[in-house]
Scaffold this motif. Structure first.
Motif, PDB file in Angstrom:
ATOM      1  N   TYR A 212      28.805 -19.550  67.663  1.00 41.13           N
ATOM      2  CA  TYR A 212      27.993 -18.563  68.385  1.00 41.13           C
ATOM      3  C   TYR A 212      28.870 -17.547  69.109  1.00 41.13           C
ATOM      4  CZ  TYR A 212      24.137 -16.529  70.962  1.00 41.13           C
ATOM      5  OH  TYR A 212      23.209 -15.650  71.459  1.00 41.13           O
ATOM      6  N   VAL A 213      29.987 -18.025  69.711  1.00 44.61           N
ATOM      7  CA  VAL A 213      30.908 -17.108  70.384  1.00 44.61           C
ATOM      8  C   VAL A 213      31.448 -16.075  69.406  1.00 44.61           C
ATOM      9  CG1 VAL A 213      33.158 -16.931  71.538  1.00 44.61           C
ATOM     10  CG2 VAL A 213      31.539 -18.713  72.217  1.00 44.61           C
TER      11      VAL A 213
ATOM     12  N   GLY B  40      27.595 -14.506  67.492  1.00 44.26           N
ATOM     13  CA  GLY B  40      26.512 -14.001  68.323  1.00 44.26           C
ATOM     14  C   GLY B  40      25.173 -13.989  67.603  1.00 44.26           C
TER      15      GLY B  40
ATOM     16  N   LEU C  93      25.384 -17.591  75.056  1.00 50.53           N
ATOM     17  CA  LEU C  93      26.795 -17.237  75.098  1.00 50.53           C
ATOM     18  C   LEU C  93      27.466 -17.832  76.330  1.00 50.53           C
ATOM     19  CD1 LEU C  93      29.183 -15.738  73.893  1.00 50.53           C
ATOM     20  CD2 LEU C  93      28.466 -13.693  75.180  1.00 50.53           C
TER      21      LEU C  93
ATOM     22  N   ASN D  15      30.446 -20.782  76.166  1.00 57.43           N
ATOM     23  CA  ASN D  15      31.757 -20.657  76.810  1.00 57.43           C
ATOM     24  C   ASN D  15      31.991 -21.752  77.848  1.00 57.43           C
ATOM     25  OD1 ASN D  15      33.023 -18.321  75.608  1.00 57.43           O
ATOM     26  ND2 ASN D  15      31.461 -17.067  76.594  1.00 57.43           N
TER      27      ASN D  15
END
Length: 520
Positions: A192-193, A196, A225, A229
């Motif tokens: 996903y990082v 996106g 996001l 993280n």
């Protein structure tokens, strides 16, 4: 257990147990750490893992050469312990995740692994050489195999508890930050990082569901996001604190070794005595001895060549078999809640093999002892051949349970419900490691015993290093397991290891008579 064995065996076994405790804290989590820390695929991680595991054993050859050259075996071993502690410190220093500079931080991690490898090379083979010399005394000669089995059992006492420490520290750090553990999240978070909103809808759905499930305080995740993280940072910081526990284990090993150092024999003294004796030997004796040395070296290298394929298959335990446990095994069944942390993760299976080593070693020793009393004990080469066959059966067992499982590449297209439904019971891994452990007990400690018995006295350190170098070659091609795991049906992956170990058994059986003659 130590009755009628050399005095130094207990000190050597305890020193090795402490060192192995630290080593297996790292090995239990290494591949999963590299994947989750740097977002690398299983295949790319496999290249690093293979290179590291190979360097451990290749540098053991260098360690043997250094000890043989300097004649300072005990000092070489001590320096090895110190270097390993420094290497663990390098990879334990907390760094941010996702890393701001992939190349820099990956190089730093690999540098730490290289220091560990070199320290291990100075330590491992030379300590085994010391143990081997203890049994050169005729008083203990008939207990050589048993002595190495005891020594090997203590290695695995350390290895048995190490994964629980690694998992407990990481999951404790997750809990401190109000997260629960989920094996699939690091890969999804990295994806996903990197991608996106362009990430496939099915993967986004899985990430969202997993993210909400791991929130201990029940607060719904609204920013994927930020969650990704944060979860990656906490998850990998926990891993690095676990590496810190390995440093403590090395300090314990250092203390034990230092206290017992005077009880250990010194191969340098024996080599010096034999060197002085050789100067008075006749030409015929020198010629005979040189011929015998060649025969022994040839026999050892023949065995080294066979066991390469055992280590290729066996050391998948920290690589493709760990990924298999992560992706295809129902880990919820084996979760242990300790309040301040929980023991849950694919790494937990790394404790099963050493557990069986510890508890099966006395049984195997009793079995061999019973056959010895009846005059029917198999020779060491025959035991190794039998072990190869048992290893083949272990992968046949896993292959049977993998026939109905989807290929790894299909998992990304499946829903959470579908993934949960296809997962197998943890008992599959327990059965696999039970069988592989029996094979290991027929090969690894007895292989060490065979090397210490057959190796020429002045080449003890070198030949122990060559045994480890053979292991290194098997480890150097461990990445094959990752390539197979990600590119072919799962059962085909295990079929390759059935073939490797089965063929090795046949080759070993064909050499047994010759090896028995050389070992006399």
């Amino acid at each position: 257990m130590f009755k009628d064995h050399p005095k130094g065996l207990l000190g050597a076994a305890l020193s090795n147990m402490g060192e192995r405790f630290g080593f297996y804290i790292m090995m239990a989590i290494l591949t999963l750490f590299i994947s989750s820390k740097f977002g690398l695929s299983e295949t790319t991680t496999g290249y690093i893992y293979s290179g590291f595991y190979a360097s451990i054993y290749l540098l053991a050859l260098v360690g043997g050469l250094i000890a043989d050259k300097t004649k300072n075996y005990k000092g070489t071993i001590l320096i090895g312990i110190i270097l390993m502690a420094i290497g663990y410190l390098v990879i334990a220093i907390p760094t941010p995740t996702p890393v701001p500079d992939l190349s820099l931080y990956l190089i730093l991690t690999c540098a730490g692994l290289l220091v560990i490898s070199f320290g291990n090379g100075l330590f491992k083979g030379n300590l085994q050489a010391l143990v081997g010399q203890m049994y050169d005394n005729p008083k203990y000669a008939d207990k050589r195999d048993a002595g190495f089995q005891i020594f090997y059992m203590f290695i695995n006492i350390g290895a048995m508890f190490a994964p629980f420490i690694a998992i407990g520290v990481r999951n404790w750090w997750l809990k401190v930050h109000h997260f629960d553990y989920n094996a699939s999240l690091p890969e999804l978070c990295h994806q996903y990082v990197a991608q996106g909103s362009s990430m496939p809808a099915e993967s986004v759905s899985r990430l969202t569901q997993y993210a909400n499930n791991v929130m201990i305080d029940g607060v719904p995740v609204t920013d994927l996001l930020a969650f990704s993280n944060s979860y990656l940072e906490v998850f990998n910081r926990g891993f690095q604190y676990a590496f810190g526990a390995a440093i403590i284990a090395m300090l314990i090993s250092f203390v034990i070794y230092t206290i017992n150092r005077k009880t250990f024999p010194d191969p340098a003294n024996k080599a010096a005595v034999q060197s002085r004796g050789a100067s008075t030997a006749s030409k015929e004796e020198i010629k005979m001895n040189a011929q015998k040395i060649r025969q022994r070296v040839y026999a050892l290298f023949a065995v080294f060549g066979v066991v390469i394929f055992f280590w290729l298959s066996f050391h998948q335990n920290g690589y493709s078999l760990t990924y298999f446990a992560r992706d295809y095994v129902n880990l919820d069944i084996i979760s242990i809640d300790l309040g301040f942390t929980n023991i849950k993760g694919a790494e937990i299976f790394q404790s099963v093999n050493p557990f069986f080593v510890v508890f099966l070693t006395p049984l195997i020793m009793w079995l061999f002892g019973m056959f010895r009393k009846k005059g029917k004990e198999p020779s060491t080469p025959m035991k190794i051949a039998i072990g190869m066959g048992i290893a083949a059966l272990a992968y046949v067992f896993l292959m049977v349970f993998s026939f109905s499982l989807p290929a790894k590449e299909l998992l990304a297209t499946m829903s959470v419900a579908e993934l949960d439904a296809m997962k197998v019971t943890p008992w599959v891994m327990v059965g696999l490691y039970f069988t592989l452990t029996i094979a290991e007990l027929f090969i690894s400690p007895l292989g060490l015993s065979f090397v210490s018995k057959v190796a020429p006295p002045h080449l003890q350190g070198l030949m122990q290093g060559c045994w480890l170098a053979a292991t290194a070659i098997g480890n150097l091609i461990l990445f094959i397991g990752g390539i197979l795991y990600t590119s072919v049906p799962i059962w085909v992956c295990w079929l390759v290891f059935v073939g490797a170990t089965g063929l090795s058994m046949v080759v070993m059986l064909s050499m047994v008579k010759w090896l028995e003659r050389v070992a006399k």
